[in-house]
Design an enzyme around this catalytic site. Structure first.
Site, PDB file in Angstrom:
ATOM      1  N   ARG A  16    -106.992  16.630 -24.059  1.00 10.18           N
ATOM      2  CA  ARG A  16    -107.791  15.683 -24.833  1.00 10.18           C
ATOM      3  C   ARG A  16    -108.664  16.420 -25.861  1.00 10.18           C
ATOM      4  NH1 ARG A  16    -112.522  14.414 -26.943  1.00 10.18           N
ATOM      5  NH2 ARG A  16    -113.526  15.287 -25.082  1.00 10.18           N
ATOM      6  N   ASP A  17    -109.703  17.081 -25.413  1.00 13.31           N
ATOM      7  CA  ASP A  17    -110.626  17.711 -26.360  1.00 13.31           C
ATOM      8  C   ASP A  17    -109.929  18.805 -27.149  1.00 13.31           C
ATOM      9  OD1 ASP A  17    -113.015  18.152 -27.665  1.00 13.31           O
ATOM     10  OD2 ASP A  17    -113.822  19.477 -26.133  1.00 13.31           O
ATOM     11  N   HIS A 207    -120.012  21.667 -20.287  1.00 14.55           N
ATOM     12  CA  HIS A 207    -118.867  21.739 -21.194  1.00 14.55           C
ATOM     13  C   HIS A 207    -119.248  22.711 -22.309  1.00 14.55           C
ATOM     14  CE1 HIS A 207    -115.576  19.614 -23.592  1.00 14.55           C
ATOM     15  NE2 HIS A 207    -116.251  20.215 -24.546  1.00 14.55           N
ATOM     16  N   HIS A 209    -118.432  25.518 -25.379  1.00 19.21           N
ATOM     17  CA  HIS A 209    -117.518  26.024 -26.391  1.00 19.21           C
ATOM     18  C   HIS A 209    -117.854  27.495 -26.632  1.00 19.21           C
ATOM     19  CE1 HIS A 209    -115.897  22.098 -28.325  1.00 19.21           C
ATOM     20  NE2 HIS A 209    -116.113  21.928 -27.050  1.00 19.21           N
ATOM     21  N   CYS A 240    -112.810  24.789 -33.816  1.00 18.49           N
ATOM     22  CA  CYS A 240    -114.102  24.170 -34.109  1.00 18.49           C
ATOM     23  C   CYS A 240    -114.003  23.513 -35.470  1.00 18.49           C
ATOM     24  CB  CYS A 240    -115.205  25.230 -34.104  1.00 18.49           C
ATOM     25  SG  CYS A 240    -116.811  24.586 -34.580  1.00 18.49           S
ATOM     26  N   ASN A 249    -113.256  25.132 -27.244  1.00 16.05           N
ATOM     27  CA  ASN A 249    -113.532  25.136 -25.809  1.00 16.05           C
ATOM     28  C   ASN A 249    -113.318  26.520 -25.199  1.00 16.05           C
ATOM     29  OD1 ASN A 249    -113.724  22.120 -24.880  1.00 16.05           O
ATOM     30  ND2 ASN A 249    -112.039  22.167 -26.345  1.00 16.05           N
TER      31      ASN A 249
END
Lengths: 308, 308
Positions: A16-17, A207, A209, A240, A249
């Site tokens: 997803r992300d 979460h 990055h 990003c 991530n």
């Protein structure tokens, strides 16, 4: 030395992300990726998001992807939902773990979902109610929790205000997103401490990055506080959107590599995960920023060259 | 929360350890790089190594490089020396801070300098004596301190044995090199603890590589133990000779970015350092693995796109 948690629960967010910030890949590739990830020992996977296809074309096939996946009993699959419509689609698709993202930065929230933070927060009680009525849990993910690419610093107080309203709205758990890698260990320690002090009963996930290289340092700082719930994306998928070429991530295999070496159990088979990372890299068609994918597990040795 | 040191002393190793693992660049470029680094606030720079030109062609022009540099009073420049001949060259060139590398892994030491670890250790007292007679300090850098690319695990006991002989030989300080990024925070904590217990009076520096993404996590672990002396290479120069495409040294600008944000003073001007990192990347001719070079400092914001 501070005691670290014996085990952590990782949520794989690559499908997803990660993919949301890559050029679109075919539906079948997404299905493959989710199924391959499901066989690595991962116990939680964020599979899709039910957003408007015009907003995020990469997720336009969410229903088809999820229909194609043969889910494993050992894995909890979750879906991101931006609003009531998305939540209803997710419930209809059979998801029982849902996430909603609200940004602590008003500018970022407007860029992301065309609404101010307060407007998003005002809609949260209804979303929580609908999720619960549908037999699902709802997690609030507070993004730009350590800084915003548009606004810069985001005061801890603003994050706490979002959290307070989220808890009042009845969300089941909280996560905090370091959207553009602005967190450092002392900031992580401060925010986790303040959230826990205010809401001792709310489960917390983090979460991170790796946009500025601090991803694993932040994980280590959080582990020392007993945090045992982290997001990561296979191969470090995603990049990003605000800094071309920068990492997105944290890479799941980097997290697994570090944690398992420190005696923190993840349940994930690193060699199997590295195979999936290679597959993910091939699907997106460019080198992934994962160091462990390049270097291999730390137990991998190289042959000694022949003597001169 | 554990108190972190108020300030740290960084040693910039890009011109030596970094460039040693890149294709050779012109002498004038090396001079430029050292002079530019000297203007960023860095207070220690490992400038060259005096090795046999057949062994490491990248350092064949060490004398010419050093002759070309206009040294700054604010910076201590050091040189790496592999043996007596190199040490004499370094003293003749005027260096007063010297380093010698001995690997805790016998195989790695043989690959590196054609001698076993014990043979290298046997020569150490003479090197220390010559350095001191020449008015210089000698640091022992123990490489493969957390693992070896050929042998795999390197027991802490072997590292401690090397340290013990180094201290007996009269070296002035110790550094520990994570040659291929096999360290994790708990391993750092253990080794630093054991070395200090055995040799409480020996200053300790740490040299991390980011080969598996744990570089800054290891720095954070060490900071929590009060370690205040770290190596790093501008732009993360150097790569890893054992894993094509993997990162080498931790990037100085990533270290500075994280530390300054945590209130740990480095003395370095991050924006000036980032300019030098861009210069270094251009000199080596390929994208550097530095995340902060890609993303910019955490206070850099992006313009909000115009409303639709």
């Amino acid at each position: 030395m501070t005691e670290l948690p014996a085990r952590v629960s990782l949520r794989e967010v690559g499908p997803r992300d990660g993919l949301q910030n890559e050029d679109p890949i075919p539906t079948a590739a997404k299905v493959d990726l989710i199924e391959a990830l499901s066989a690595t020992g991962l116990r939680r996977i964020e599979a899709v998001s039910f957003v408007h296809p015009a907003a995020i074309p990469q997720m336009a096939d969410a229903d088809e992807v999820w229909t194609g996946v043969r889910p494993r009993d050992s894995v909890r699959y979750s879906a991101l939902v931006p609003n009531r419509r998305g939540l209803q689609r997710a419930l209809a698709a059979g998801f029982v773990d849902l996430e909603v993202v609200i940004s602590a930065s008003d500018t970022h929230n407007r860029e992301n979902i065309k609404r101010g933070t307060d407007e998003s927060l005002a809609g949260l009680p209804e979303l929580a109610e609908l999720a619960h009525a549908g037999g699902a849990t709802l997690q609030l993910i507070v993004s730009t929790a350590w800084g915003c690419p548009y606004e810069g610093e985001v005061p801890v107080e603003r994050v706490l205000r979002v959290v307070k309203q989220g808890v009042a709205a009845g969300v089941d758990s909280l996560a905090f997103g370091d959207t553009t890698g602005m967190a450092t260990p002392t900031r992580v320690t401060r925010l986790v401490g303040e959230v826990r002090a205010a809401h001792p009963d709310s489960p917390i996930g983090l979460h991170f990055h790796n946009t500025r290289g601090t991803g694993l340092a932040n994980v280590y700082a959080a582990l020392q506080l007993g945090v045992d719930d982290f997001d990561a994306a296979v191969a470090g998928l995603g990049g990003c959107p605000y800094a071309p070429g920068a990492s997105g991530n944290i890479a799941t295999e980097e997290v697994v590599s570090m944690l398992e070496d420190m005696g923190v159990e993840t349940g994930v088979d690193l060699e199997a995960l590295l195979e999936v990372a290679g597959m993910a890299e091939a699907y997106v068609g460019h080198p992934a920023p994962s160091q462990v994918l390049r270097a291999g597990p730390r137990w991998k040795t190289v042959p000694r060259p022949p003597a001169d």
